[in-house]
Design a protein around this motif. Structure first.
Motif, PDB file in Angstrom:
ATOM      1  N   TRP A 133      10.438 -22.397 -29.698  1.00  0.00           N
ATOM      2  CA  TRP A 133       9.608 -23.290 -28.870  1.00  0.00           C
ATOM      3  C   TRP A 133       9.758 -24.756 -29.080  1.00  0.00           C
ATOM      4  N   GLU A 134      10.581 -24.893 -30.125  1.00  0.00           N
ATOM      5  CA  GLU A 134      11.189 -26.362 -30.417  1.00  0.00           C
ATOM      6  C   GLU A 134      12.314 -26.460 -29.693  1.00  0.00           C
ATOM      7  N   GLN A 135      13.123 -25.463 -29.555  1.00  0.00           N
ATOM      8  CA  GLN A 135      14.301 -25.676 -28.513  1.00  0.00           C
ATOM      9  C   GLN A 135      13.798 -25.712 -27.059  1.00  0.00           C
ATOM     10  N   LEU A 136      12.978 -25.067 -26.583  1.00  0.00           N
ATOM     11  CA  LEU A 136      12.100 -25.351 -25.303  1.00  0.00           C
ATOM     12  C   LEU A 136      11.658 -26.846 -25.509  1.00  0.00           C
ATOM     13  N   PHE A 137      11.128 -27.256 -26.064  1.00  0.00           N
ATOM     14  CA  PHE A 137      10.570 -28.608 -26.247  1.00  0.00           C
ATOM     15  C   PHE A 137      11.753 -29.646 -25.984  1.00  0.00           C
ATOM     16  N   PHE A 138      12.724 -29.050 -26.852  1.00  0.00           N
ATOM     17  CA  PHE A 138      14.180 -29.999 -26.684  1.00  0.00           C
ATOM     18  C   PHE A 138      14.545 -30.128 -25.423  1.00  0.00           C
ATOM     19  N   LEU A 139      14.547 -28.931 -24.562  1.00  0.00           N
ATOM     20  CA  LEU A 139      14.952 -29.013 -23.185  1.00  0.00           C
ATOM     21  C   LEU A 139      13.959 -30.026 -22.472  1.00  0.00           C
ATOM     22  N   TRP A 140      12.788 -29.874 -22.509  1.00  0.00           N
ATOM     23  CA  TRP A 140      11.791 -30.558 -21.669  1.00  0.00           C
ATOM     24  C   TRP A 140      12.153 -32.076 -21.957  1.00  0.00           C
ATOM     25  N   MET A 141      12.412 -32.361 -23.385  1.00  0.00           N
ATOM     26  CA  MET A 141      12.411 -33.865 -23.710  1.00  0.00           C
ATOM     27  C   MET A 141      13.977 -34.025 -23.264  1.00  0.00           C
ATOM     28  N   TYR A 142      14.787 -33.372 -23.029  1.00  0.00           N
ATOM     29  CA  TYR A 142      16.155 -33.929 -22.445  1.00  0.00           C
ATOM     30  C   TYR A 142      16.030 -34.161 -21.109  1.00  0.00           C
ATOM     31  N   TYR A 148      18.437 -37.540 -26.313  1.00  0.00           N
ATOM     32  CA  TYR A 148      19.614 -38.333 -25.575  1.00  0.00           C
ATOM     33  C   TYR A 148      20.716 -38.542 -26.940  1.00  0.00           C
ATOM     34  N   LYS A 149      21.895 -38.620 -26.116  1.00  0.00           N
ATOM     35  CA  LYS A 149      23.053 -38.752 -27.136  1.00  0.00           C
ATOM     36  C   LYS A 149      23.580 -40.021 -27.356  1.00  0.00           C
ATOM     37  N   LYS A 150      23.705 -40.640 -28.516  1.00  0.00           N
ATOM     38  CA  LYS A 150      24.275 -41.844 -28.827  1.00  0.00           C
ATOM     39  C   LYS A 150      25.250 -42.025 -30.000  1.00  0.00           C
ATOM     40  N   ARG A 151      26.137 -42.993 -30.062  1.00  0.00           N
ATOM     41  CA  ARG A 151      26.891 -42.914 -31.089  1.00  0.00           C
ATOM     42  C   ARG A 151      26.528 -43.513 -32.341  1.00  0.00           C
ATOM     43  N   SER A 152      26.730 -42.869 -33.473  1.00  0.00           N
ATOM     44  CA  SER A 152      26.001 -43.358 -34.547  1.00  0.00           C
ATOM     45  C   SER A 152      26.887 -42.898 -36.091  1.00  0.00           C
ATOM     46  N   THR A 153      26.656 -43.638 -37.003  1.00  0.00           N
ATOM     47  CA  THR A 153      27.451 -43.468 -38.067  1.00  0.00           C
ATOM     48  C   THR A 153      26.631 -42.487 -39.132  1.00  0.00           C
ATOM     49  N   PRO A 435      19.687 -26.627 -28.190  1.00  0.00           N
ATOM     50  CA  PRO A 435      20.059 -25.808 -27.257  1.00  0.00           C
ATOM     51  C   PRO A 435      21.103 -26.609 -25.869  1.00  0.00           C
ATOM     52  N   MET A 436      22.111 -27.022 -26.502  1.00  0.00           N
ATOM     53  CA  MET A 436      22.993 -27.832 -25.308  1.00  0.00           C
ATOM     54  C   MET A 436      24.466 -27.280 -25.434  1.00  0.00           C
ATOM     55  N   ILE A 437      25.086 -27.566 -24.259  1.00  0.00           N
ATOM     56  CA  ILE A 437      26.298 -27.078 -24.025  1.00  0.00           C
ATOM     57  C   ILE A 437      26.964 -28.171 -23.485  1.00  0.00           C
ATOM     58  N   ASN A 438      28.268 -28.024 -24.030  1.00  0.00           N
ATOM     59  CA  ASN A 438      29.572 -29.078 -23.706  1.00  0.00           C
ATOM     60  C   ASN A 438      30.190 -28.477 -22.874  1.00  0.00           C
ATOM     61  N   CYS A 439      30.593 -28.932 -21.613  1.00  0.00           N
ATOM     62  CA  CYS A 439      31.453 -28.255 -20.510  1.00  0.00           C
ATOM     63  C   CYS A 439      32.523 -29.388 -20.235  1.00  0.00           C
ATOM     64  N   LYS A 440      33.829 -29.209 -20.182  1.00  0.00           N
ATOM     65  CA  LYS A 440      34.745 -29.986 -19.818  1.00  0.00           C
ATOM     66  C   LYS A 440      34.440 -30.899 -18.589  1.00  0.00           C
ATOM     67  N   LYS A 441      33.913 -29.938 -17.584  1.00  0.00           N
ATOM     68  CA  LYS A 441      33.905 -30.398 -16.226  1.00  0.00           C
ATOM     69  C   LYS A 441      32.444 -31.140 -16.014  1.00  0.00           C
ATOM     70  N   VAL A 447      20.888 -25.676 -22.177  1.00  0.00           N
ATOM     71  CA  VAL A 447      20.777 -24.204 -22.110  1.00  0.00           C
ATOM     72  C   VAL A 447      19.797 -23.854 -20.932  1.00  0.00           C
ATOM     73  N   LYS A 448      19.847 -22.647 -20.307  1.00  0.00           N
ATOM     74  CA  LYS A 448      18.818 -22.186 -19.523  1.00  0.00           C
ATOM     75  C   LYS A 448      17.416 -21.901 -20.536  1.00  0.00           C
ATOM     76  N   GLU A 449      16.361 -22.184 -19.853  1.00  0.00           N
ATOM     77  CA  GLU A 449      15.122 -22.056 -20.502  1.00  0.00           C
ATOM     78  C   GLU A 449      15.211 -20.378 -20.741  1.00  0.00           C
ATOM     79  N   THR A 450      15.629 -19.596 -19.769  1.00  0.00           N
ATOM     80  CA  THR A 450      15.630 -17.910 -20.101  1.00  0.00           C
ATOM     81  C   THR A 450      16.613 -17.567 -21.154  1.00  0.00           C
ATOM     82  N   ASP A 451      17.815 -18.538 -21.411  1.00  0.00           N
ATOM     83  CA  ASP A 451      18.330 -18.164 -22.452  1.00  0.00           C
ATOM     84  C   ASP A 451      18.173 -18.298 -23.957  1.00  0.00           C
ATOM     85  N   LEU A 452      16.879 -18.884 -23.937  1.00  0.00           N
ATOM     86  CA  LEU A 452      16.355 -19.400 -25.286  1.00  0.00           C
ATOM     87  C   LEU A 452      15.766 -18.094 -25.923  1.00  0.00           C
TER      88      LEU A 452
END
Length: 859
Positions: A133-142, A148-153, A435-441, A447-452
């Motif tokens: 459910w936390e992953q689901l909330f993550f998708l909604w948050m995204y 969001y993604k950001k450079r950090s040390t 629940p994220m995927i990196n695609c070159k293209k 990730v799709k909600e249904t794949d959680l």
RNA sequence: GCCUGGGUGGCGGAAUUGGUAGACGCAAGGGACUUAAAAUCCCUCGGUCCUUGAGGCUGUGCGGGUUCAAUUCCCGCCCCAGGCACCA
């Protein structure tokens, strides 16, 4: 018949377990009370801190239950985290097995303490049915831009090829291999807590049930400050350096510019110059310095001139630009205008580099001379050398200068916060997968909600080197893009464990819900918010702020209906103990340092600082021995009696014996009267008594009053227990009445019954047993909390002390609420007082009702 | 360093709104019971001084202040703890 805690306790615990005594469901007819204690990290065994925390909670839960509330009192496990990985590396156990073994053991320990949990609601955060459910909330948050993604040390050990937690860095070196830790820049996931920043701040004033100190800490952490953004044009360029300041009143005194060394701007300015290499070396050096220490007052302020200048927008003067170690890159813009005359750090820097000083604030009645200053002047004053603002009070000029900057278009008013967005990426295995995927293209694709859920794979090998094992696991990483269907890679970062602890209290309300979004709104509407949250003060900022943010976010998703998760908060103090260290074998557990010698090498043990009990410092006490030797009731009453909950408790072995002795005392006096009072009925409220019996009955009712106030208003269980101890002492002091004296025995029965009921939330086993021995059919935990009778509890006579000039000189016994003038007269007529006053003039007589008379005489 | 708390007998603590400092318990000492020990019960227990009293002085981290009265309020300092963003 001896008091046998083990037999009694195990008997009642079995009954509670079998009958599910503390299981609750939503009951609209009853008033709900949600009592929550911070769930534990399953580190292996429960420690005294847990026992203290959960005993406090249990007393409140059982008390509220006796007060007639429908009490939700759940327990679960904060099961993801770093120690599981360390254990896996050290002992070659899979984190899941290690965690679950620990949970099983700790659950047994908690049950043995007799805590009134509804175990049917147990939650373990490392289970996919939780974190999905936390992953689901993550998708909604995204989707909403809240993730969001950001450079950090991060801290990085090059030898172990591993990202290190702050805890794993010891004096700048890797804790495993002592290699120098470096900073590494990575793309990481952040939660946009700043989207809720003003609401989080505003609600700090709408939480009257929270300790003031926690709210103050949170406000300061958020750190809202009003100031100006000002542009300083770069000489020989059309660019400008943007700074943030709250002190625009000192702008005319800004004589140089400071930039945080790690800003890219530093290398940009140095590029192509002779100093480029020196600057690069300086930047590398600063990156290795401890971030905490860099901003310290006493830390060596270092800097390097970048052979570049900018222009003061108000004076037009050229200001040299320096890269430094004491300006923070991530606060404001990372650039600071330096006003050496009115900021101590800037002053020291200016002296070191021989930079110009201009006084712009003059204190009233003094004249500062820039040449002769030995430190910065940081107080208020009148502006000088500030053009048209000369003669203005500096605090008033703040507004005027801000207006002026805006009119010149050289700056504008802004609000700056200290709080940064919440970095949740962890380059670790034992956490909830993002629940994220990196695609070159297609780039980053959710990730799709249904794949959680994205289930954390089990078959990994953990080692000290090589970074996250997920990255190496092809079968996890390799996937297809949900967007274009081409080969793609899964995100291998996992989430910060603070994410799990930001909503577990919601999950407790509907722990088995397996349909989206994993939280049953109807049930949450009944139970939420948490009425009383209890936990260590060390969580005052981060955990509590994150949980508040997550709650507001879930509210906006429509998942829950409350603005704030915790109505009342009790922050208990920590249990601390001295640390023990062997020069060769590091920190030692108390049993490994018997008689002050290391158990491995027999070297003398070094006694270290007293610190919060923690597994990593090994300064822990095993509560098992308390339970084994004295029983759970003694362990419980001891933890409560030793200190009030909000205070730190420095561990000492003394005192446990006394708690055990008290329970024995209660047991013995009960047995003394048992046969005689079994069939005695208690007296009516109006029954008139005299002498000792009247006193005992008064004490009984006073004790109800005292204990109720201490628990209800203050959570001061130590004084509540003291009061019951006094009542028990009073029963001992009563001359044993004859077996035929029904009136006297009825008074004793009332006193004993009261002691038992009042102690029930504190020591539930012994009281349950005694209650049953009295011949009661119901259980004492189902009894209603007693009410005291005001008339019976009230005193008739009272001691009033007599002071002369505030010093205690005599005392007198007078009827309660006696006339003030009469009391003053009696005090002045007192033989001792008379002889002390003699001929002195009585200037004033002060009477504080039912307390004291203070006679003020001229000396 | 910054933010937030805390400091009271030999020890844990109490004193709720500025009004009797040390409740309750631990430890210690003395006594009773016991062949003995444990357990239990009773007494003493902040420091100090003497004229041993229902005695004087002093005492709540340190130094000042406000007040008839300060552990409590104000100012300055010292020490300890927690948090400081990847321990939880």
């Amino acid at each position: 018949m001896k008091y046998d805690p083990h037999k009694i306790e195990e008997k009642w615990q079995k009954k509670w377990d079998k009958e599910k005594t503390f299981k609750v469901t939503e009951d609209p007819q009853k008033k709900k009370y949600y009592l929550l204690e911070m769930f534990p990290y399953p580190s292996g065994k429960i420690h005294i801190g847990h026992v203290r925390n959960y005993t406090i909670g249990d007393v409140v839960a059982r008390y509220k239950r006796m007060k007639g509330y429908n009490v939700l009192h759940p327990m679960g496990w904060d099961a993801f985290g770093l120690p599981a990985e360390n254990a896996a590396i050290e002992h070659k156990i899979h984190p899941l097995k290690w965690t679950n073994d620990n949970i099983a053991h700790m659950k047994k320990q908690l049950k043995r303490m007799g805590f009134s949990y509804d175990w049917d609601r147990e939650v373990s955060t490392c289970e996919p049915q939780y974190y999905r459910w936390e992953q689901l909330f993550f998708l909604w948050m995204y989707e909403k831009g809240l993730a969001y993604k950001k450079r950090s040390t991060v801290n990085y050990c090059g030898k172990c090829e591993t990202v290190l937690a702050n805890e794993q860095v010891e004096g700048g070196l890797c804790w495993r291999c002592s290699t120098e830790v470096t900073e590494k820049t990575l793309d990481q996931w952040f939660f946009k807590i700043t989207a809720y920043i003003d609401e989080l701040l505003e609600y700090c004033d709408k939480l009257p049930g929270w300790p003031e100190k926690v709210l103050t800490m949170q406000k300061n952490w958020i750190g809202k400050s009003y100031g100006c953004e000002v542009d300083f044009p770069l000489i020989g360029s059309n660019k400008a350096i943007k700074i943030f300041t709250t002190r625009q009143d000192t702008l005319f005194g800004a004589t140089f510019m400071l930039i945080a060394a790690e800003l890219p701007l530093v290398m940009e300015l140095a590029k192509g110059k002779a100093i480029e290499n020196d600057v690069r070396q300086f930047v590398e050096k600063v990156k290795k310095q401890d971030k905490l220490m860099r901003t310290s007052e006493y830390y060596e302020k270092e800097g390097i001139f970048l052979e570049a200048y900018c222009e003061n927008p108000l004076t037009g003067k050229h200001m040299p630009i320096y890269a430094t170690n004491f300006v923070l890159a991530d606060y404001g813009t990372g650039c600071v205008m330096a006003v050496p005359t009115h900021d101590q750090r800037d002053f020291e820097f200016a002296k070191k580099f021989n930079l110009p000083l201009i006084v712009v604030i003059q204190p009233k009645g003094k004249t500062l001379d820039a040449e002769k200053m030995t430190e910065a002047y940081t107080e208020e004053g009148i502006l000088v050398n500030s053009g048209k603002f000369d003669g203005m009070e500096n605090l008033k000029a703040l507004e005027n200068i801000a207006d002026y900057l805006e009119s010149l278009d050289r700056g504008k008013r802004t609000i700056q916060y200290r709080l940064r967005d919440w970095g949740i990426s962890r380059q670790r295995y034992w956490g909830a997968p993002i629940p994220m995927i990196n695609c070159k293209k297609c780039g980053i694709v959710p990730v799709k909600e249904t794949d959680l859920p994205i289930v954390l794979p089990r078959d990994v090998v953990l080692s000290a080197e090589g970074g996250s094992p997920l990255t190496a696991l092809k079968k996890f990483v390799e996937t297809t893009c949900p967007n274009c269907g081409n080969d793609a890679q899964r995100e291998t970062d996992t989430m910060d464990t603070f994410v799990e602890s930001s909503w577990y209290f919601d999950r407790y309300c509907s722990p088995d819900t397996d349909i989206k979004p994993g939280l049953d709104r109807k049930k949450l509407d009944y139970w939420m918010p948490v009425d009383q949250y209890i936990g260590g003060v060390e969580h005052a900022i981060m955990h509590l702020l994150y949980a508040r943010f997550y709650t507001k976010m879930l509210r906006d998703f429509g998942v829950i209906g409350v603005d704030e998760p915790f109505t009342n908060l009790l922050t208990q103090g920590m249990v601390c103990k001295e640390t023990m260290k062997c020069t060769e074998h590091g920190y030692l557990f108390p049993e490994q340092a018997a008689e002050g010698k290391c158990h491995l090498c027999q070297k003398e043990v070094i006694i270290g600082k007293t610190e919060k009990m923690s597994k990593s410092l090994k300064n822990v006490i095993d509560p098992d021995y308390l339970v084994q030797t004295y029983g759970a009731d003694t362990a419980r009453i001891f933890c409560l009696f030793t200190a009030p909950p909000e205070k730190d408790l420095e561990w000492s072995d003394q005192g446990v014996e006394g708690s055990f002795r008290f329970l024995n005392r209660l047991w013995r006096i009960f047995l003394e009267y048992w046969e005689d009072i079994k069939k005695i009925k208690t007296l009516s409220i109006s029954h008139q008594l005299e002498g000792e019996l009247k006193n005992l009955r008064r004490k009984t009712h006073q004790t109800i009053r005292k204990v109720t106030i201490d628990i209800e208003d203050r959570f001061h269980f130590n004084t509540a227990i003291s009061a019951v101890m006094e009542l028990v002492n009073a029963i001992y002091q009563l001359e044993r009445p004859a077996s035929t004296d029904k009136i006297a025995l009825a008074v004793v029965r009332e006193a004993l019954e009261t002691a038992i009921i009042l102690l029930t939330p504190i020591v539930p086993h012994i009281t349950e047993e005694l209650w049953k021995m009295l011949g009661n059919k119901t259980e004492v935990s189902d009894v209603s909390w007693p009410e005291y009778d005001k008339a019976i509890a009230s005193e008739e006579e009272i001691t009033v002390v007599v002071q002369i000039n505030g010093k205690l000189r005599s005392r007198m016994i007078v009827p309660v609420d006696e006339d003030a003038e009469k009391i003053k007269a009696v005090a002045l007529a007192d033989e001792k007082i008379k002889s002390l006053i003699k001929d002195a003039k009585v200037a004033k007589v002060i009477y504080v009702p039912n307390k004291l008379v203070n006679i003020v005489i001229a000396s």
